[in-house]
Design an enzyme around this catalytic site. Structure first.
Site, short mmCIF file in Angstrom:
data_model
loop_
_atom_site.label_atom_id
_atom_site.label_comp_id
_atom_site.label_asym_id
_atom_site.label_seq_id
_atom_site.Cartn_x
_atom_site.Cartn_y
_atom_site.Cartn_z
N GLN A 151 0.89 -1.18 -0.03
CA GLN A 151 -0.20 0.11 -0.08
C GLN A 151 1.01 1.16 0.07
OE1 GLN A 151 -2.60 0.10 3.43
NE2 GLN A 151 -0.91 -0.71 4.94
N HIS A 207 -2.73 0.22 -3.76
CA HIS A 207 -3.76 0.33 -2.71
C HIS A 207 -4.15 1.96 -3.20
CE1 HIS A 207 -4.51 2.46 1.41
NE2 HIS A 207 -5.08 1.23 1.42
N ASP A 264 -7.93 0.93 -3.20
CA ASP A 264 -8.65 1.13 -2.17
C ASP A 264 -9.56 2.55 -2.01
OD1 ASP A 264 -10.31 1.13 0.42
OD2 ASP A 264 -8.62 0.31 1.33
N GLU A 270 -11.38 -2.01 -3.92
CA GLU A 270 -11.80 -2.53 -2.50
C GLU A 270 -12.63 -1.22 -2.02
OE1 GLU A 270 -9.62 -3.16 1.80
OE2 GLU A 270 -8.37 -3.26 -0.17
N ASP A 329 -14.40 -4.63 2.93
CA ASP A 329 -13.62 -4.31 3.93
C ASP A 329 -14.41 -3.76 4.92
OD1 ASP A 329 -11.88 -3.36 5.78
OD2 ASP A 329 -10.80 -2.02 4.70
N GLN A 359 -11.25 -8.92 2.47
CA GLN A 359 -10.21 -8.39 3.23
C GLN A 359 -10.26 -8.97 4.71
OE1 GLN A 359 -7.12 -5.42 5.11
NE2 GLN A 359 -8.66 -4.30 4.08
N LYS A 412 -9.31 -8.34 7.89
CA LYS A 412 -8.50 -7.54 8.50
C LYS A 412 -8.06 -7.84 9.98
CE LYS A 412 -8.81 -2.32 8.16
NZ LYS A 412 -8.15 -2.27 6.80
N SER A 432 -3.56 -3.81 8.85
CA SER A 432 -3.23 -2.46 8.97
C SER A 432 -2.06 -1.81 9.08
CB SER A 432 -4.17 -1.83 10.21
OG SER A 432 -3.94 -0.37 10.18
N CYS A 433 -1.72 -0.59 8.43
CA CYS A 433 -0.34 0.07 8.47
C CYS A 433 -0.10 0.26 10.07
CB CYS A 433 -0.59 1.34 7.81
SG CYS A 433 -1.94 2.32 8.18
#
Length: 417
Positions: free
Chosen positions: A171, A193, A235, A270, A304, A326, A328, A357-358
Site C-alpha cells: 500500500q 492501494h 482502495d 476495494e 472491507d 479483506q 482485516k 493495517s499499517c
C-alpha cells in the site's frame, strides 16, 4: 507446558490512527496532519500516533514469546472496535486475561485460545487483546513443539504443508507516485492501494481517481521488468458510492469503466461503497458482484468496511457478496479466527485476502504470514507502515524464511522415509 508469568510492554504501531468520519467530512491535510476537529469518539485529533501493547508469555523453560495488540488505522469506523487505549487494554489484560493464561497447556493452540478468549461479563474481549494474545500463544505452541507457527496452524486445522508462495500486496499511503515506483522496481505482486480516501483524491465523478489508475498502468509498463504484470488493487474507501450514488448498477458501471481503461490488467476495487450496515452491504455488494460477473468484467470488488468479524466474513462469503474478502486481522481478533476465515472463503469459492493495517508491528505481521501461508490464502498485505520498503521486506522475508524451513522439513522427511 505451562505459562508462569505474563509481561506487558507498551509500544508503537507503525503508522497513525485516523478519524475516517472527519476525513470523509472534508478535513484538509496540513502537511502530515489533518486540520479540523475530530468526529469519531475517542479521537482527540483527526490523526493520532498509533499505540501498541506487547504481551509476553514467560514459559516454564524461561523462554519469553511475544504478541502485539493494537487497533486498525480507521478505528471506530464501519462497525469496528473503538480506538485503542493502552491503559484500558493493559488493565483488562492484567485483571482478566493473565490469570487465564497462567492455567493453560500452552502447547495446544486452539484449545488455549478457546479458554483464554471466553467472554467476560457476557461480553467478548476487545479484539485487540484477542489478536495480540493469539500471536503469543501461537509462538508458544511453535516453540514447545519445535516447529514453525505455520505448521502449528496446519496441524490444528488438518491442513497439508503449504507449497504455494502467497502474492504480496503493498500500500502506497499518500506518497503515491514515489511508492508506486518503489513497488514496480521491487516487482510487487499486487499494487498500489492508492489511499483514495477523500473527495480531492477521488475527484468529480471519479476523474482524478481514473487518471491515477491509468497512470499506474502506464508507469508499470514504462519501468517494470519485462513480463512483469501485477494485479492493480485500489482502495477507494467508499468514494464511488459517496460521489456517484449508492445504486448498485451505477457503481458496477463505474467499476467496469475503470477496468476497461487498463486492458490486460486484473483490477481489484476495494470498498466501492458503504451502505451503512452489514445487512445492506451484503445485499448491495451481491448485486454489484452479479452485474460484474454477468458482464464478464476484468474487475473484482473487495469488501472491507462492514465485514469485520468471523461471522461477518461467513455471511459475505455465503451470500457471494464480494469477489475477495479483506480479512482485516486486528478486526477479526484471534489469529485462529483468521485461519477459519480463510477456510470459510475457500469453502464458498470466494477470494481470501489476509490484510490488516499499517498501524501494526513487525511481530504481528510476521505471525500473520504463517497463518496466511498455512491456509494458502489468495494474497496478503505487506505490513506494517506506509513506506513500502519496510513492510515488503518484513512480510516477504518472513515468507522466504518459512519456505526455506518447510522445504528442509519436507526433504528431511523424504530422506528418512
Amino acid at each position: 507446558m505451562q505459562i508462569k508469568d505474563v509481561l506487558l510492554a507498551p509500544g508503537h504501531g507503525a503508522f497513525f490512527y485516523d478519524d475516517q468520519a472527519a476525513i470523509r467530512s472534508g478535513a484538509t491535510q496540513d502537511g502530515f496532519i489533518y486540520a479540523g476537529k475530530p468526529i469519531t469518539p475517542g479521537f482527540t485529533s483527526i490523526r493520532i500516533q498509533a499505540a501498541s501493547l506487547s504481551v509476553g508469555l514467560v514459559l516454564a523453560d524461561d523462554t519469553v514469546v511475544w504478541g502485539d495488540m493494537m487497533s486498525v488505522q480507521y478505528s471506530g469506523a464501519g462497525g469496528r472496535d473503538a480506538l485503542f487505549e493502552t491503559d484500558q487494554i493493559s488493565d483488562l489484560t492484567s485483571r482478566v486475561v493473565a490469570p487465564r493464561l497462567l492455567d493453560l497447556n500452552a502447547s495446544l493452540y486452539l484449545d488455549a485460545c478457546a479458554k483464554v478468549f471466553e467472554p467476560t461479563g457476557h461480553k467478548r474481549l476487545p479484539l485487540a487483546i484477542e489478536y495480540g494474545v493469539s500471536q503469543a500463544l501461537l509462538r508458544a505452541a511453535a516453540h514447545l513443539q519445535r516447529t514453525t507457527m505455520a505448521e502449528i496452524i496446519c496441524s490444528e486445522f488438518n491442513l497439508p504443508l503449504p507449497m504455494r508462495r502467497i502474492p504480496i500486496y503493498c500500500q502506497s499511503g499518500d506518497a503515491r507516485e514515489t511508492n508506486v515506483d518503489k513497488m514496480i522496481l521491487k516487482g510487487v505482486d499486487v499494487l498500489p492501494h492508492g489511499l483514495i480516501n477523500s473527495r480531492q483524491k477521488f475527484g468529480v465523478d471519479g476523474q482524478t481517481f481514473m487518471e491515477f489508475v491509468k497512470w499506474v498502468a502506464t508507469r508499470t509498463r514504462q519501468i517494470g521488468r519485462p513480463g512483469y504484470h501485477p494485479v492493480l488493487h485500489f482502495d477507494v474507501y467508499g468514494w464511488i458510492g459517496l460521489e456517484i450514488g449508492l445504486q448498485p448498477q451505477r457503481i458496477a458501471d463505474f467499476i467496469c469503466k475503470v477496468a476497461e481503461m487498463v486492458p490486460g490488467f486484473r483490477v481489484n476495487i476495494e470498498s466501492p461503497a458503504d451502505f451503512g450496515s452489514t445487512e445492506a452491504q451484503i445485499d448491495n455488494y451481491a448485486q454489484i458482484v452479479s452485474i460484474l460477473d454477468q458482464r464478464g468484467s476484468g474487475a473484482r470488488i473487495v469488501v472491507d468496511e462492514r465485514c469485520n468479524t468471523l461471522e461477518d466474513i461467513r455471511l459475505f462469503a455465503g451470500a457471494k457478496a464480494t469477489h475477495l474478502v479483506q480479512i482485516k486481522t486486528p478486526d477479526v481478533g484471534s489469529l485462529a479466527d483468521t485461519a477459519r476465515a480463510v477456510l470459510i472463503c475457500k469453502e464458498n469459492r470466494v477470494g481470501a485476502y489476509v490484510g490488516g493495517s499499517c498501524t501494526e508491528t513487525d511481530l504481528s505481521a510476521q505471525a500473520t504470514v504463517h497463518v496466511t501461508v498455512a491456509t494458502q490464502a489468495d494474497m496478503m498485505l505487506a505490513k506494517p507502515g506506509m513506506g513500502v520498503d519496510e513492510a515488503f521486506s518484513i512480510v516477504g522475508n518472513e515468507q522466504s524464511r518459512l519456505f526455506a524451513t518447510l522445504d528442509r522439513r519436507r526433504n528431511h522427511t523424504d530422506s528418512v522415509s
